[in-house]
Design a protein around this motif. Structure first.
Motif: not given
Ligand SMILES: [Zn+2]
Length: 267
Positions: A132-159
């Motif tokens: 999505d052209p609106e997929f921004t650094l801001d969106y990415l940062t919030h999404a990754i911070k959503r589940y602090p205890e998760r491994a990065l790859k596991v969060t990246l797989l979350d649809q």
């Protein structure tokens, strides 16, 4: 399994044939048993548009109804004047000139025939599409911070956060960002978020341009061809890391999925 680039490739290929008036519909008993979760009423309707969000194809008809299709492991849509059908061709939609058919040997795909409102609700369950052209650094940062205890790859797989990702995409994003897939989200440093964003674009762009990525004969596009995106992979299914060109790639299991990384390039 088809991920964002593969589903997008199918969408673009099918879109060349639109609009498509459906004059007859045929299906196998397995379609209703395993794949289709709603009743289907397509005869006489015209398929006008195909959209995609994440791994869901959204077929839109002239009466406003939607057919949502998730390809599962081995599903694909074929189109042509004549198509090569098999016992795995579970749904065939015939038009005056072209036939559109869903083929799925392992039947892990899913389909829903919905009103516009129901379709919108289903699509809203997904997070932002990685392309999505609106997929921004801001969106990415919030999404990754959503589940602090998760491994990065596991969060990246979350649809619900990153629609369209899948196992090879998540592995490749971690590699290109030089971050270990097992690193906890709370340990991602500020300067690493832009690196992850860049990595997403690096992984998605070439895979789209190559018509998707095929592993072990799984994915075929709408003409039955395999994608050539496999040449862009740097760690997934690789023996030697394709970034440093010398370190053997390590494979572990993380959240039940094969996880590949370079112990030298990724920290
Ligand atoms: Zn390396």
């Amino acid at each position: 399994m088809p991920e964002l680039p593969e589903v997008e490739t199918i969408k673009l290929q099918l879109s060349h044939y639109l609009p498509l008036k459906i004059t007859s519909v045929s299906s196998t008993p397995e379609l209703k048993q395993n794949i289709l979760h709603t009743s289907l009423d397509l005869k006489g309707k015209t398929l006008t548009t195909i959209k995609r969000k994440g791994k869901l194809l959204d077929f839109i008809f002239d009466d406003g109804s939607h057919l949502l299709s998730h390809l599962g492991m081995t599903g694909t849509w074929l189109i042509g004047e004549t198509i090569k059908t098999s016992k795995h061709t579970h749904l065939t939609l015939k038009g005056p000139s072209y036939t559109l058919a869903y083929d799925d040997p392992r039947r892990f795909g899913h389909m829903y025939y919905y009103t516009a409102e129901e379709a919108e609700k289903k699509l809203a369950e997904l997070g932002m599409d990685l392309a999505d052209p609106e997929f921004t650094l801001d969106y990415l940062t919030h999404a990754i911070k959503r589940y602090p205890e998760r491994a990065l790859k596991v969060t990246l797989l979350d649809q619900k956060l990153f629609a369209g990702s899948g196992n090879y995409i998540a592995n490749e994003i971690c590699a290109r960002a030089h971050i270990l897939p097992t690193r906890k989200c709370k340990a991602i440093r500020k300067e690493e978020f832009p690196r992850i964003l860049k990595a997403i674009k690096k992984v998605i762009g070439p895979a789209l341009a190559s018509g998707g990525t095929t592993f072990q004969g799984g994915y075929r596009d709408s003409s039955g061809e395999k994608g050539s995106g496999v040449q862009h992979l740097v760690v997934f299914y690789q023996k030697i890391c394709q970034m440093c060109k010398k370190t053997p790639v390590k494979k572990i299991i993380l959240a039940q999925r094969g996880t590949y990384f370079c112990p030298k390039c990724q920290k």
